[in-house]
Design a protein around this motif. Sequence first.
Motif, PDB file in Angstrom:
ATOM      1  N   GLN A  69     -92.349   4.070 -35.517  1.00  0.00           N
ATOM      2  CA  GLN A  69     -92.341   3.296 -34.278  1.00  0.00           C
ATOM      3  C   GLN A  69     -91.465   2.053 -34.422  1.00  0.00           C
ATOM      4  O   GLN A  69     -90.850   1.592 -33.455  1.00  0.00           O
ATOM      5  N   ALA A  70     -91.377   1.526 -35.631  1.00  0.00           N
ATOM      6  CA  ALA A  70     -90.558   0.332 -35.883  1.00  0.00           C
ATOM      7  C   ALA A  70     -89.089   0.595 -35.577  1.00  0.00           C
ATOM      8  O   ALA A  70     -88.334  -0.348 -35.302  1.00  0.00           O
ATOM      9  N   ASN A  71     -88.680   1.861 -35.617  1.00  0.00           N
ATOM     10  CA  ASN A  71     -87.285   2.213 -35.368  1.00  0.00           C
ATOM     11  C   ASN A  71     -87.098   2.957 -34.052  1.00  0.00           C
ATOM     12  O   ASN A  71     -86.073   3.597 -33.836  1.00  0.00           O
ATOM     13  N   ALA A  72     -88.095   2.848 -33.152  1.00  0.00           N
ATOM     14  CA  ALA A  72     -88.072   3.628 -31.911  1.00  0.00           C
ATOM     15  C   ALA A  72     -87.416   2.889 -30.748  1.00  0.00           C
ATOM     16  O   ALA A  72     -87.325   3.432 -29.651  1.00  0.00           O
ATOM     17  N   GLY A  73     -86.970   1.665 -30.993  1.00  0.00           N
ATOM     18  CA  GLY A  73     -86.356   0.902 -29.909  1.00  0.00           C
ATOM     19  C   GLY A  73     -85.633  -0.322 -30.433  1.00  0.00           C
ATOM     20  O   GLY A  73     -85.463  -0.488 -31.641  1.00  0.00           O
ATOM     21  N   VAL A  74     -85.235  -1.172 -29.511  1.00  0.00           N
ATOM     22  CA  VAL A  74     -84.497  -2.396 -29.849  1.00  0.00           C
ATOM     23  C   VAL A  74     -85.439  -3.402 -30.508  1.00  0.00           C
ATOM     24  O   VAL A  74     -86.554  -3.621 -30.033  1.00  0.00           O
ATOM     25  N   HIS A  75     -84.976  -4.034 -31.596  1.00  0.00           N
ATOM     26  CA  HIS A  75     -85.783  -5.040 -32.284  1.00  0.00           C
ATOM     27  C   HIS A  75     -85.715  -6.377 -31.547  1.00  0.00           C
ATOM     28  O   HIS A  75     -84.668  -6.760 -31.019  1.00  0.00           O
ATOM     29  N   LEU A  76     -86.864  -7.085 -31.552  1.00  0.00           N
ATOM     30  CA  LEU A  76     -87.011  -8.342 -30.829  1.00  0.00           C
ATOM     31  C   LEU A  76     -87.548  -9.420 -31.755  1.00  0.00           C
ATOM     32  O   LEU A  76     -88.352  -9.139 -32.642  1.00  0.00           O
ATOM     33  N   SER A  77     -87.148 -10.655 -31.486  1.00  0.00           N
ATOM     34  CA  SER A  77     -87.777 -11.792 -32.143  1.00  0.00           C
ATOM     35  C   SER A  77     -89.085 -12.109 -31.427  1.00  0.00           C
ATOM     36  O   SER A  77     -89.352 -11.604 -30.330  1.00  0.00           O
ATOM     37  N   MET A  78     -89.914 -12.954 -32.024  1.00  0.00           N
ATOM     38  CA  MET A  78     -91.198 -13.285 -31.413  1.00  0.00           C
ATOM     39  C   MET A  78     -91.018 -13.898 -30.027  1.00  0.00           C
ATOM     40  O   MET A  78     -91.783 -13.611 -29.112  1.00  0.00           O
ATOM     41  N   SER A  79     -89.989 -14.717 -29.856  1.00  0.00           N
ATOM     42  CA  SER A  79     -89.789 -15.390 -28.571  1.00  0.00           C
ATOM     43  C   SER A  79     -89.341 -14.438 -27.463  1.00  0.00           C
ATOM     44  O   SER A  79     -89.434 -14.769 -26.285  1.00  0.00           O
ATOM     45  N   PHE A 127     -91.121  -7.996 -36.566  1.00  0.00           N
ATOM     46  CA  PHE A 127     -90.295  -7.964 -35.357  1.00  0.00           C
ATOM     47  C   PHE A 127     -91.041  -7.205 -34.276  1.00  0.00           C
ATOM     48  O   PHE A 127     -92.028  -6.517 -34.534  1.00  0.00           O
ATOM     49  N   GLY A 128     -90.571  -7.357 -33.059  1.00  0.00           N
ATOM     50  CA  GLY A 128     -91.064  -6.558 -31.955  1.00  0.00           C
ATOM     51  C   GLY A 128     -90.134  -5.382 -31.727  1.00  0.00           C
ATOM     52  O   GLY A 128     -89.007  -5.358 -32.224  1.00  0.00           O
ATOM     53  N   VAL A 129     -90.628  -4.395 -30.962  1.00  0.00           N
ATOM     54  CA  VAL A 129     -89.819  -3.241 -30.587  1.00  0.00           C
ATOM     55  C   VAL A 129     -90.026  -2.974 -29.103  1.00  0.00           C
ATOM     56  O   VAL A 129     -91.160  -2.829 -28.654  1.00  0.00           O
ATOM     57  N   ARG A 130     -88.919  -2.930 -28.360  1.00  0.00           N
ATOM     58  CA  ARG A 130     -89.012  -2.607 -26.936  1.00  0.00           C
ATOM     59  C   ARG A 130     -88.777  -1.118 -26.736  1.00  0.00           C
ATOM     60  O   ARG A 130     -87.747  -0.570 -27.117  1.00  0.00           O
TER      61      ARG A 130
END
Length: 131
Positions: A69-79, A127-130
């Motif tokens: 899931q960590a590689n399933a979308g665009v990575h995001l910062s906390m903000s 990181f987040g993932v969208r």
Amino acid sequence: SRSAADRVDLGNVGSASGRAQAAFQAAQSQIGKPYVYGATGTASYDCSGLTSWAYAQAGVSIPRTSQAQANAGVHLSMSELKVGDLVIFYDDLHHVGLYAGNGQVLHAPRTGAVVRYESINNMPFQFGVRI
């Protein structure tokens, strides 16, 4: 339960997308369900079981494990996080939850715990993932 959900101030950051909102609302309906390793619902969940089940309710298929899931979308910062984004924790990416707004994550924490809200700062954020 609804009352427990109402006690957490999730703010009003908005959701990442319609499907992210639908996934988050599905996950909210599972608050209080027990954590069981390897479980994918609806009696119980592990961390990525909850997130994959929630996105499936929104009509979106995502991988089963937190690492995938960590590689399933665009990575995001906390903000950059919005409601329904995946949030990945720990160096080895072994834990995932859904961003709930206002610094809160909705997740299936660990054996002996139930699906609940928790501060994003209680675990090492990667990181987040969208989706």
